[in-house]
Design an enzyme around this catalytic site. Structure first.
Site, PDB file in Angstrom:
ATOM      1  N   CYS A 185     -10.123 -25.206  16.271  1.00  0.00           N
ATOM      2  CA  CYS A 185     -10.171 -23.998  17.146  1.00  0.00           C
ATOM      3  C   CYS A 185     -11.695 -24.036  17.660  1.00  0.00           C
ATOM      4  CB  CYS A 185      -9.811 -22.726  16.538  1.00  0.00           C
ATOM      5  SG  CYS A 185      -9.479 -21.434  17.685  1.00  0.00           S
ATOM      6  N   HIS A 240      -4.596 -23.345  14.681  1.00  0.00           N
ATOM      7  CA  HIS A 240      -5.174 -23.252  13.377  1.00  0.00           C
ATOM      8  C   HIS A 240      -4.095 -23.785  12.317  1.00  0.00           C
ATOM      9  CE1 HIS A 240      -8.642 -20.681  13.878  1.00  0.00           C
ATOM     10  NE2 HIS A 240      -8.125 -20.207  14.994  1.00  0.00           N
ATOM     11  N   GLU A 257      -4.571 -24.815   9.366  1.00  0.00           N
ATOM     12  CA  GLU A 257      -4.788 -24.569   7.988  1.00  0.00           C
ATOM     13  C   GLU A 257      -3.849 -23.209   7.450  1.00  0.00           C
ATOM     14  OE1 GLU A 257      -6.658 -23.899  10.495  1.00  0.00           O
ATOM     15  OE2 GLU A 257      -7.760 -22.077  10.512  1.00  0.00           O
TER      16      GLU A 257
HETATM   17  N1  GLN Z   1     -14.451 -18.254  19.782  1.00  0.00           N
HETATM   18  C1  GLN Z   1     -13.368 -19.130  20.426  1.00  0.00           C
HETATM   19  C2  GLN Z   1     -12.353 -18.721  21.098  1.00  0.00           C
HETATM   20  O1  GLN Z   1     -12.256 -17.335  21.099  1.00  0.00           O
HETATM   21  C3  GLN Z   1     -12.714 -19.837  19.136  1.00  0.00           C
HETATM   22  C4  GLN Z   1     -11.833 -18.866  18.051  1.00  0.00           C
HETATM   23  C5  GLN Z   1     -11.440 -19.372  16.926  1.00  0.00           C
HETATM   24  O2  GLN Z   1     -12.002 -20.471  16.345  1.00  0.00           O
HETATM   25  N2  GLN Z   1     -10.666 -18.918  16.115  1.00  0.00           N
HETATM   26  O3  GLN Z   1     -11.686 -19.066  21.931  1.00  0.00           O
END
Ligand code: GLN
Length: 540
Positions: free
Chosen positions: A385, A511, A513
């Site tokens: 992410c 994600h 994970e």
């Molecule tokens: N801050 C970034 C976004 O909002 C990544 C978010 C995250 O890593 N969950 O796109």
């Protein structure tokens, strides 16, 4: 047959591992062939943990339906096959919100709206809603957050008392407490447990089983004492000693003390015995890997918090166990990485690096440096992410030579907004519930690392972010050798980036994970670890 309910409360102190215990019991019941569902009741007033700082609350676990939930749901996922959705985690905030909205609508027909019965009725209806998610559910495990004696968990305890009163044959209460060892006295103390059970009794709850967190196994004398004071048969006083190496030992320890058999007897559930063969095999790999050791550096901004990257660490452990290697995790606080120091000095020493998710500016540049370090030294890198966004920005600045390129989350005025917010989202005002959340399909490009890892063309992964790769720059990236190997709906959004000329450098906008289980490690984590093993074997 009627659905059975197991309520798990906690006493004495928090952080005893109620979520892990509940998940372990869920797993044991599943191995007896039962279909289970799990529910976490959280006493705080936030509607969900999505708006909470990771330092406050640890990881936010995201389910397929896009709910932002308590990290205990991650344990439920790793240990069981319970359905997990917005019906699996309820907070006091949600309960009160629902009741107050109904009051405004006039649903209560002029009555005074009160904690009992209106709040408790809403809690009970949430328990029933969790049971109804899947019509085959036979047992629902309900974990009550917080510690018995807290003011804020009282409505939940009152609700489960009523719930059992209405279904005496179908409910049991398990209470997890702490039995400390006092070094100076040279003995373990049962008094905190007695007191916490007394508090439960005042509310009208008598536990059927007491699980005692302790440093070493309890003697039969101590169990007899707890049994006498707490009106629980001695065999139902279970010790849950600190596990030596891995949380995945917990179900095995509990099974050894016949917990699943006892629960089935208490609830009149006829099932075949549990079989832990697969689990024990996995545990053997976790505890005694024979393929050597690797070091992975995790570079993030909440490294000091034990639970902020819970699922990430677990997913790495699952993958290491399948690759039969032991894993040492090195934590790097990204805001301590100094651009003026040689990167070897601030980051060196690991066989691979992972940059996990995160929000906001603090520590961002340190993560960009980690991506640069891995790209230029050809060290395996996995970005999750925010970790993919970091990889994209680093590539823009140092390969595309777009000086000052950034994510608009970090620099709203950047000349090269390679990561930006989709135009239709730009008017977002509320921070709660305004992200791309939950499961989205992703098309994989054949012949890429991603495709090879998953072994199929269409996958589904969970998201939790506001910013995206800006497709205006896509061509420039591709010309310099970056491949977007995963996209939403044939190219509309870039979900995976990889660099084929690098031994293994991959970022994902989602994600992965959240989906890894010890018995089913996530393919990307597995391939990441394999690449590390390959690279470190070659350099040895
Ligand atoms: N801050 C970034 C976004 O909002 C990544 C978010 C995250 O890593 N969950 O796109």
């Amino acid at each position: 047959m009627s659905i059975k309910y197991i309520f798990i409360t906690g006493g004495v102190v928090s952080s005893l591992g109620k979520g892990l215990t509940s998940a372990s019991i869920g797993y044991l019941l599943e191995t007896r062939g039962l279909k289970i569902a799990m529910l976490k009741l959280d006493p705080y007033l936030n509607v969900d943990p999505g708006t909470m700082n990771p330092f406050q609350h640890g990881e936010v676990y995201v389910t397929d339906d896009g709910s932002e939930t308590d990290l205990d749901l991650g344990h439920y996922h790793r240990f069981t096959h319970s359905p997990l959705s917005r019906a699996s985690n309820t907070t006091s905030g949600q309960i009160y919100d629902t009741v107050i909205k109904r009051e405004r609508k006039g649903d209560f027909l002029g009555k005074t709206v009160q904690v009992i019965p209106h709040i408790t009725d809403e809690i009970k209806s949430r328990i029933l809603a969790c049971a109804k998610q899947d019509k085959e559910t036979q047992v629902v495990l309900v974990e009550i957050g917080g510690t018995v004696g807290d003011i804020e968990s009282l409505p939940f305890l009152e609700a489960i008392r009523q719930f059992r009163y209405e279904r005496p044959k179908d409910c049991i209460f398990l209470h997890l407490t702490y039995v400390p060892y006092l070094k100076t006295a040279g003995e373990v103390k049962t008094k905190p447990t007695q007191h916490s059970v007394q508090v439960l009794r005042e509310i009208g709850i008598i536990p059927d089983m007491i699980l005692c967190r302790c440093e070493s196994p309890l003697s039969e004398d101590i169990k007899a004492k707890i049994s006498l004071f707490c009106s629980v048969p001695q065999e139902a006083v279970i010790d849950e000693k600190d596990v030596a190496m891995s949380i995945y030992e917990v179900p095995v320890d509990l099974h050894r003390q016949h917990i699943d058999e006892m629960i089935c007897r208490m609830l009149d559930l006829q099932t075949p015995p549990a079989s832990l063969v697969k689990w024990e095999k996995m545990l053997e790999n976790v505890l005694h890997p024979t393929g050597g050791k690797i070091r992975i550096g995790v570079v993030g901004k909440y490294m000091n918090h034990q639970d902020a990257y819970k699922s990430v660490f677990e997913a790495l452990h699952h993958a290491a166990a399948t690759c039969n290697v032991s894993l040492e995790l090195c934590r790097f606080e990204s805001d301590r990485i100094d651009a003026n120091q040689p990167l070897e000095q601030s980051l060196g020493g690991c066989d691979g690096y992972l940059v996990p998710g995160g929000f906001g500016e603090r520590g961002w540049e340190g993560m960009v440096l980690a991506a640069e370090y891995c790209r230029t030294r050809k060290i395996p890198y996995l970005g999750l992410c925010l970790g993919m966004q970091v990889m994209i920005v680093e590539f823009a600045r140092n390969v595309l030579k777009l000086s000052g390129a950034n994510s608009t989350e970090i620099d709203i005025n950047t000349a090269y907004p390679v990561i930006s917010m989709l135009s239709e989202q730009r008017n977002v005002q509320n921070l709660g519930g305004t992200m791309r959340l939950g499961a989205y399909p992703c098309d994989l490009l054949e012949g890429t690392i991603a495709f090879q890892a998953y072994g199929k063309k269409l996958i589904q992964e969970r998201h939790r972010h506001r910013y995206e790769f800006n497709n205006e720059f896509k061509k420039a990236y591709e010309e310099k050798g970056m491949v977007f190997s995963g996209t939403l709906e044939r190219g509309s959004l870039c979900e995976i980036s990889e660099i084929p000329s690098h031994p293994w450098m991959l970022g994902v906008q989602f994600h992965p994970e959240f989906k890894s289980k010890p018995l089913e490690p996530h393919p990307l984590f597995r391939e990441f670890i394999k690449a590390i093993c390959y690279a470190s074997n070659r350099s040895r």
